[in-house]
Design a protein around this motif. Structure first.
Motif, PDB file in Angstrom:
ATOM      1  N   VAL A   1       1.724   4.040  -1.116  1.00  0.00           N
ATOM      2  CA  VAL A   1       0.670   4.265  -2.178  1.00  0.00           C
ATOM      3  C   VAL A   1      -0.453   3.611  -1.458  1.00  0.00           C
ATOM      4  CG1 VAL A   1      -0.085   3.514  -4.367  1.00  0.00           C
ATOM      5  CG2 VAL A   1       2.515   3.966  -4.113  1.00  0.00           C
ATOM      6  N   LYS A   2      -1.668   4.536  -1.806  1.00  0.00           N
ATOM      7  CA  LYS A   2      -3.104   3.956  -1.326  1.00  0.00           C
ATOM      8  C   LYS A   2      -3.857   3.808  -2.573  1.00  0.00           C
ATOM      9  CE  LYS A   2      -3.027   5.396   3.279  1.00  0.00           C
ATOM     10  NZ  LYS A   2      -3.276   6.756   4.324  1.00  0.00           N
ATOM     11  N   MET A   3      -4.338   2.592  -2.780  1.00  0.00           N
ATOM     12  CA  MET A   3      -5.180   2.290  -3.971  1.00  0.00           C
ATOM     13  C   MET A   3      -6.641   1.756  -3.532  1.00  0.00           C
ATOM     14  SD  MET A   3      -3.391  -0.290  -6.867  1.00  0.00           S
ATOM     15  CE  MET A   3      -2.495   0.461  -8.082  1.00  0.00           C
TER      16      MET A   3
ATOM     17  N   LEU B   1      -9.262  -1.855  -0.458  1.00  0.00           N
ATOM     18  CA  LEU B   1      -8.154  -1.020  -0.326  1.00  0.00           C
ATOM     19  C   LEU B   1      -6.735  -1.748  -0.643  1.00  0.00           C
ATOM     20  CD1 LEU B   1      -7.820   2.002   0.438  1.00  0.00           C
ATOM     21  CD2 LEU B   1      -7.049   1.152   2.696  1.00  0.00           C
ATOM     22  N   ARG B   2      -5.636  -1.181  -1.072  1.00  0.00           N
ATOM     23  CA  ARG B   2      -4.346  -1.849  -1.368  1.00  0.00           C
ATOM     24  C   ARG B   2      -3.288  -0.757  -0.679  1.00  0.00           C
ATOM     25  NH1 ARG B   2      -7.284  -5.356  -1.673  1.00  0.00           N
ATOM     26  NH2 ARG B   2      -7.967  -6.404  -3.332  1.00  0.00           N
TER      27      ARG B   2
ATOM     28  N   PHE C   1       3.539  -4.725   0.904  1.00  0.00           N
ATOM     29  CA  PHE C   1       2.302  -4.510   0.997  1.00  0.00           C
ATOM     30  C   PHE C   1       2.062  -4.216   2.613  1.00  0.00           C
ATOM     31  CE2 PHE C   1       2.331  -6.366  -3.076  1.00  0.00           C
ATOM     32  CZ  PHE C   1       1.228  -5.533  -3.554  1.00  0.00           C
ATOM     33  N   HIS C   2       1.356  -3.314   3.010  1.00  0.00           N
ATOM     34  CA  HIS C   2       0.847  -3.177   4.363  1.00  0.00           C
ATOM     35  C   HIS C   2      -0.545  -3.950   4.337  1.00  0.00           C
ATOM     36  CE1 HIS C   2       4.166  -0.432   5.083  1.00  0.00           C
ATOM     37  NE2 HIS C   2       3.883   0.241   3.755  1.00  0.00           N
TER      38      HIS C   2
ATOM     39  N   VAL D   1      -3.552   7.268  -4.565  1.00  0.00           N
ATOM     40  CA  VAL D   1      -2.981   8.310  -3.886  1.00  0.00           C
ATOM     41  C   VAL D   1      -1.641   8.048  -3.486  1.00  0.00           C
ATOM     42  CG1 VAL D   1      -3.339   9.745  -1.643  1.00  0.00           C
ATOM     43  CG2 VAL D   1      -5.164   8.891  -3.089  1.00  0.00           C
ATOM     44  N   PHE D   2      -0.584   8.907  -3.970  1.00  0.00           N
ATOM     45  CA  PHE D   2       0.761   8.918  -3.374  1.00  0.00           C
ATOM     46  C   PHE D   2       0.990   9.804  -2.218  1.00  0.00           C
ATOM     47  CE2 PHE D   2       3.445   7.431  -7.397  1.00  0.00           C
ATOM     48  CZ  PHE D   2       2.486   6.367  -7.714  1.00  0.00           C
TER      49      PHE D   2
END
Lengths: 267, 413
Positions: free
Chosen positions: A52-54, A65-66, A86-87, A238-239
């Motif tokens: 997941v990109k937030m 960005l998370r 968490f990356h 975005v998934f």
């Protein structure tokens, strides 16, 4: 006309009326729509894995960005387990977060902080808290009990060419919002749009579903946005690499893997 | 030398490695703290600044299916000591298979449910760093240890073997004011040698009990803060700092209750070198316990409270043998703590306060802090360490003249 034909044609007319009336409106209770929607949105598959990109954007355009890997597994009796790794950003990279979600009581939440090798419980009473500083609350991420709101079917309306039920949900006790309108796709039962109204009855938050994709024949929202129309802050999600029924074991959701997340799952 | 180390790390990254995953993270950080009481400790090391350093930390991690390694090294430029330094904070190898995990090397281990109060966490801590406003992670020091984890559905176990003794780091009298019962006398420190019989053992058994994370602990080793023994009790000419033997047995539990997270922990400290309590140089055997509770009060605001006690078990013997003129400790030392945390502006701004207060010692320690994330990579924190108390001999009271304000700025990658 005989008495028989009269009766027959009356029955026929009633039958026709039943058939021709907007079928879904008759067929579905609003609570049933929300229930099916929650099942499609929060509970699809036996388990679920995604990267997941937030992107959090302020009114001024500053972005944060998370990026995390999310794993979910459905348990018996409506229970769910979540595992999040968490990356980025750097100050939380390697942090893991685990939730046991129960239908009728507070969730159990654990956080692992790698810098001090500490697993800690987190107070989780308020599901209205922001999830990692985004416009999504914990409730938006993992769902809200069906019985917490009174649901009413308002109308049917098309959103971007998709026919949707418009359901109004009003919380029975104090909540983040006082009224929510949800446009629910009549085929996939995914929310296409949601509007949240505050105590003054003013619109403050809007959810929009972007791209929807069939993954393992389960409709999945791949892009979504939550925008706070009052503050101008918004969160785009975005998934990627979405997979269902990957066979996540129950043992993953344990202190062992919270401390040492398995490479296989968090990539 | 250290540049060569950095270079070899970078080379490692560009060289194709058999490992599946290699990750490089780290930060560059400036950390400054100044005493605000206007008092300066005597001696060449004394000054207004408690911290003045820049450090570059590299975290290198690699892992394949069952194995991995992790290296965390700090390169430090200390403006107060006028020196550069390097410290390996963690360096460990991991192997896991089936129901067993092994971890070998320098590693940080944190046990127990206390928030800045430690009972069954007998692993070394750096109080000098903490009292001068270094980020929290610097409170913990790595142990050079071998750790084995065994997992089962019934109970899981964590066994730690520490062959190399690492004491707590305490504030030095060069940079800090602190109570010294033997002022002006030369101090020599005697650490337990690296002998097999000095190997420390720590065991934790844990499982879930009705939604509560529950654990029992056992430890055999040494007190991590030194005891003091003068060569002659009446006319001392020299003081020896040493680490008496210690065993600890304890338990803890933590779970959702009363609308928040509730935790309980207790431990029995068996002072093996002075079981009768009659040696005034060695700490009494004692019971330590704590109860903690934290919950969200409103959106993005969390409050936590703790009550902690230390009960001396041989108080009579302690009183009888304490040399006259020495400050006596209470039989029961009690400490209350609160923690308030408010997140603002989409969690980029954090206001927090942690406070210790001891009604028995009548002393306190407050840590207010503001932390702001300027971007995803850059954050800064500003805070204070404020000490005080009725007496100059109690744990926080002795720190009274060390009130300081600190600033940390970190770029993380």
């Amino acid at each position: 006309m005989s008495h028989f034909t009269k009766t027959f044609s009356r029955i026929f007319l009633i039958l026709m009326a039943v058939v021709l009336l907007p079928a879904p409106l008759l067929a579905m209770e609003p609570a049933e729509i929300i229930k099916k929607s929650q099942a499609a949105f929060y509970e699809a598959g036996q388990d679920f894995q995604a990267r997941v990109k937030m992107t959090l954007t302020t009114r001024e355009g500053q972005q944060r960005l998370r990026e995390f890997t999310m794993l979910r597994k459905n348990d018996m009796a409506g229970e769910q387990k979540y595992f999040i790794y968490f990356h980025s950003p750097g100050d939380v990279a390697g942090t893991t977060f685990m939730v046991y979600k129960y239908p009728n009581r507070d969730s159990d939440r654990w956080l692992f902080i790698p810098a001090i090798n500490l697993v800690n419980r987190i107070a989780a009473r308020d599901s209205r808290s922001s999830f990692v500083g985004s416009d999504f609350t914990y409730e938006d991420v993992s769902g809200r009990p069906l019985e917490a709101d009174t649901h009413k079917l308002i109308k049917e309306e098309a959103v971007n060419g998709r026919l949707a039920y418009v359901v109004e949900s009003v919380p029975k006790s104090a909540a983040e919002y006082t009224r929510k309108l949800a446009w629910i796709d009549q085929v996939t039962f995914l929310p296409l749009k949601e509007e949240y109204y505050d105590i003054q009855g003013v619109l403050y938050k809007v959810f929009t579903a972007g791209e929807v994709k069939e993954i393992q024949s389960l409709s999945t929202i791949m892009k979504r946005t939550m925008e706070n129309v009052k503050s101008g802050h918004k969160t785009d999600v975005v998934f990627e690499r979405v997979q269902y029924n990957v066979g996540i074991g129950d043992d993953l959701f344990s202190e062992r893997y919270l401390r040492r997340p398995p490479e296989k799952w968090i990539k | 030398m250290k540049y060569r180390a950095v270079l070899s790390l970078i080379l490692l990254l560009v060289t194709p490695a058999p490992a599946e995953e290699i990750a490089l993270h780290g930060f560059v950080q400036g950390n400054y703290a100044g005493r605000v009481t206007g008092e300066v400790p005597p001696g060449p090391g004394g000054g207004d600044f408690l911290l003045g350093d820049e450090r570059f930390q590299l975290k290198l991690a690699a892992s394949s299916k069952d194995a991995g390694f992790f290296l965390k090294t700090d390169f430090i430029q200390d403006a107060i000591a006028r020196a550069t330094d390097q410290e390996v904070r963690e360096a460990r190898l991991d192997y896991g298979s089936g129901a067993v995990d092994l971890r070998l090397g320098r590693q940080v281990i944190t046990w127990g449910v206390g928030d800045l109060l430690f009972i069954n966490d007998i692993f070394p801590k750096d109080y000098a760093a903490f009292f001068s406003g270094r980020p929290l992670e610097y409170l913990k020091i790595g142990s050079d240890a071998a750790k084995m984890d065994l997992f089962s559905d019934f109970v899981s176990a964590e066994l730690v073997v520490i062959p190399f003794f690492q004491p707590d780091r305490l504030p030095s009298s060069q940079r800090f004011f602190e109570f010294d019962p033997f002022p002006g006398l030369p101090h020599t420190t005697e650490e337990p040698g690296a002998k097999f019989r000095n190997t420390e053992l720590a065991l934790r058994l844990y499982r879930d009990i009705h939604g509560f994370d529950t654990a029992v602990y056992a430890y055999r080793g040494f007190w991590k803060t030194p005891a003091m023994r003068p060569d002659n009790p009446l006319l001392p000419t020299q003081v020896t700092l040493f680490f008496p033997r210690l065993a600890v047995y304890g338990a803890s539990t933590q779970g959702n209750a009363l609308g928040g997270v509730t935790g309980l922990e207790a431990g029995y400290y068996d002072s093996l070198d002075d079981r009768s309590g009659s040696d005034p140089a060695i700490p009494n055997s004692m019971i330590k316990y704590l109860a903690g509770y934290q919950r969200q009060i409103w959106n993005e605001f969390t409050a936590g409270v703790q009550y902690y006690g230390e009960y001396l078990l041989d108080y009579g013997a302690y009183q009888d043998t304490l040399p006259s003129g020495f400050p006596a400790q209470d039989r029961l030392r009690q400490v209350l703590t609160v923690r308030f945390t408010q997140l603002l502006r989409y969690q980029t701004l954090r206001l927090s306060l942690f406070a210790f207060y001891s009604p028995t010692d009548q002393d306190y320690y407050f840590i207010p802090e503001v932390r702001y994330s300027f971007t995803d990579a850059l954050w800064g924190a500003m805070g204070a360490n404020l000490f005080g108390g009725e007496k100059e001999t109690t744990p926080f009271g002795q720190m009274d003249k060390n009130d300081n304000v600190y600033v940390t700025v970190r770029y993380e990658f």
